[in-house]
Design a protein around this motif. Sequence first.
Motif, PDB file in Angstrom:
ATOM      1  N   LYS A 160       1.356  -1.363   0.010  1.00  0.00           N
ATOM      2  CA  LYS A 160       0.151  -0.185  -0.213  1.00  0.00           C
ATOM      3  C   LYS A 160       1.023   1.161   0.530  1.00  0.00           C
ATOM      4  CE  LYS A 160      -3.543  -2.300   2.522  1.00  0.00           C
ATOM      5  NZ  LYS A 160      -4.652  -2.328   3.610  1.00  0.00           N
ATOM      6  N   VAL A 161       1.686   0.867   0.304  1.00  0.00           N
ATOM      7  CA  VAL A 161       2.942   1.987   0.418  1.00  0.00           C
ATOM      8  C   VAL A 161       4.090   2.559  -1.139  1.00  0.00           C
ATOM      9  CG1 VAL A 161       2.568   2.470   2.786  1.00  0.00           C
ATOM     10  CG2 VAL A 161       5.088   1.255   1.516  1.00  0.00           C
ATOM     11  N   ASP A 162       4.716   3.704  -1.676  1.00  0.00           N
ATOM     12  CA  ASP A 162       5.567   3.289  -2.745  1.00  0.00           C
ATOM     13  C   ASP A 162       7.379   3.010  -1.472  1.00  0.00           C
ATOM     14  OD1 ASP A 162       6.540   5.776  -1.307  1.00  0.00           O
ATOM     15  OD2 ASP A 162       6.739   6.600  -2.682  1.00  0.00           O
ATOM     16  N   GLY A 163       6.922   1.679  -1.511  1.00  0.00           N
ATOM     17  CA  GLY A 163       8.723   1.203  -0.942  1.00  0.00           C
ATOM     18  C   GLY A 163       8.810   0.795   0.108  1.00  0.00           C
ATOM     19  N   ILE A 164       9.991   0.609   0.529  1.00  0.00           N
ATOM     20  CA  ILE A 164      10.620   0.441   1.571  1.00  0.00           C
ATOM     21  C   ILE A 164      11.275   1.410   2.093  1.00  0.00           C
ATOM     22  CG2 ILE A 164      12.369  -0.736   2.984  1.00  0.00           C
ATOM     23  CD1 ILE A 164      12.473  -3.079   0.807  1.00  0.00           C
ATOM     24  N   TYR A 165      10.623   2.023   3.699  1.00  0.00           N
ATOM     25  CA  TYR A 165      10.789   3.239   4.144  1.00  0.00           C
ATOM     26  C   TYR A 165      12.110   2.696   5.627  1.00  0.00           C
ATOM     27  CZ  TYR A 165       8.319   6.195   1.717  1.00  0.00           C
ATOM     28  OH  TYR A 165       7.563   6.781   0.363  1.00  0.00           O
ATOM     29  N   ASP A 166      12.794   3.371   6.398  1.00  0.00           N
ATOM     30  CA  ASP A 166      12.854   3.106   7.625  1.00  0.00           C
ATOM     31  C   ASP A 166      12.188   2.951   8.953  1.00  0.00           C
ATOM     32  OD1 ASP A 166      12.322   5.785   7.848  1.00  0.00           O
ATOM     33  OD2 ASP A 166      13.992   6.126   8.873  1.00  0.00           O
ATOM     34  N   LYS A 167      11.079   3.649   7.886  1.00  0.00           N
ATOM     35  CA  LYS A 167      10.128   3.335   9.696  1.00  0.00           C
ATOM     36  C   LYS A 167       8.293   3.425   8.389  1.00  0.00           C
ATOM     37  CE  LYS A 167      11.365   8.018  10.825  1.00  0.00           C
ATOM     38  NZ  LYS A 167      12.297   8.220  12.668  1.00  0.00           N
ATOM     39  N   ASP A 168       7.657   3.396   9.525  1.00  0.00           N
ATOM     40  CA  ASP A 168       6.516   3.579   9.140  1.00  0.00           C
ATOM     41  C   ASP A 168       5.729   4.943   8.054  1.00  0.00           C
ATOM     42  OD1 ASP A 168       3.655   3.313   8.014  1.00  0.00           O
ATOM     43  OD2 ASP A 168       2.836   1.629   9.797  1.00  0.00           O
ATOM     44  N   PRO A 169       6.100   4.905   7.428  1.00  0.00           N
ATOM     45  CA  PRO A 169       5.568   6.273   6.886  1.00  0.00           C
ATOM     46  C   PRO A 169       4.321   6.373   7.053  1.00  0.00           C
ATOM     47  CG  PRO A 169       5.385   4.645   4.848  1.00  0.00           C
ATOM     48  CD  PRO A 169       5.473   3.458   6.020  1.00  0.00           C
ATOM     49  N   VAL A 170       3.682   5.578   7.206  1.00  0.00           N
ATOM     50  CA  VAL A 170       1.641   6.103   6.891  1.00  0.00           C
ATOM     51  C   VAL A 170       1.745   7.198   8.594  1.00  0.00           C
ATOM     52  CG1 VAL A 170      -0.440   5.548   8.218  1.00  0.00           C
ATOM     53  CG2 VAL A 170       0.561   4.734   5.910  1.00  0.00           C
ATOM     54  N   VAL A 171       2.489   7.067   9.717  1.00  0.00           N
ATOM     55  CA  VAL A 171       3.070   6.467  10.946  1.00  0.00           C
ATOM     56  C   VAL A 171       3.754   7.961  11.393  1.00  0.00           C
ATOM     57  CG1 VAL A 171       3.336   6.173  13.253  1.00  0.00           C
ATOM     58  CG2 VAL A 171       1.950   4.533  11.924  1.00  0.00           C
ATOM     59  N   HIS A 172       5.169   7.892  10.687  1.00  0.00           N
ATOM     60  CA  HIS A 172       5.833   9.308  11.046  1.00  0.00           C
ATOM     61  C   HIS A 172       6.045   9.882  10.016  1.00  0.00           C
ATOM     62  CE1 HIS A 172       7.147   7.071  14.971  1.00  0.00           C
ATOM     63  NE2 HIS A 172       6.715   5.916  14.040  1.00  0.00           N
ATOM     64  N   LYS A 173       6.584  10.874   9.535  1.00  0.00           N
ATOM     65  CA  LYS A 173       6.204  11.648   8.488  1.00  0.00           C
ATOM     66  C   LYS A 173       7.653  11.703   8.130  1.00  0.00           C
ATOM     67  CE  LYS A 173       1.561  12.421   8.851  1.00  0.00           C
ATOM     68  NZ  LYS A 173       0.782  11.211   7.365  1.00  0.00           N
ATOM     69  N   ASP A 174       8.444  11.643   8.757  1.00  0.00           N
ATOM     70  CA  ASP A 174       9.826  11.870   8.734  1.00  0.00           C
ATOM     71  C   ASP A 174      10.691  10.525   8.330  1.00  0.00           C
ATOM     72  OD1 ASP A 174       9.570  10.425  11.204  1.00  0.00           O
ATOM     73  OD2 ASP A 174      11.499  11.429  11.614  1.00  0.00           O
ATOM     74  N   ALA A 175      10.066   9.921   7.922  1.00  0.00           N
ATOM     75  CA  ALA A 175      10.582   8.126   7.210  1.00  0.00           C
ATOM     76  C   ALA A 175      11.085   8.509   6.194  1.00  0.00           C
ATOM     77  CB  ALA A 175       8.958   7.349   7.556  1.00  0.00           C
TER      78      ALA A 175
END
Length: 235
Positions: A160-175
Amino acid sequence: MKYNRILLKLSGEALAGSQGSGVCNEVLNQICDEVKNLHKMGVEVAIVIGGGNIHRGVAGATKGMDRTTSDHMGMLATVINSLAIQDCLERKEVKTRVMTAIEMAEIAEPYIRRRAVRHLEKKRVIIFAAGTGNPYFTTDTAAALRANEIDADVIMKATKVDGIYDKDPVVHKDAVKFEELKYIDVLNKGIKVMDSAAISLCMDNEIEIIVFNMFEKGNIQKVVIGDHVGTVVKK
């Protein structure tokens, strides 16, 4: 095309859409339209889908259910989802085969590797159901296993997101998004994109994993022709 034979990994939760459980017809049609477009391009497509929209084996076990029983229920849930995808694709005039790791001859073919490869060569879309057929293994591991067995060029992990982030981009805007990762980095950082067994299997056999947003129209085609979409996990 950069990739001629792909394995598309879908989560069961994705099929539920905003309704939270079951199969959302709108999402189902959207996914199948994307697969139909790939089929028209001549890409050989195999699909592995989870069963989390109906039952998750791990979740059942945490509530006191026997893990083996719960995992078997999860496998049956993937069969339900596979039949839903098959029906939708067939209505769109795409020839399909559902192949199950647990034999249930009345509704699907048993998984036989040579037969699966032959179906792909005949441009039929294959949907692999029932995971590996064994408890304690996720559908991520099933995807990695089947991709190796059919000699797929890549595993495309739809999220549901556009790749792998260092933390959850839904919860953390600075991901921070990773454009590219090594298999070993995914394991060492404990990134939960796929379970460690699946990542290790891909690492040992050097099968690339591309994590991308399934719900952005045209993303699958972009990946297949070699455009950079999402996050690539490779050697």
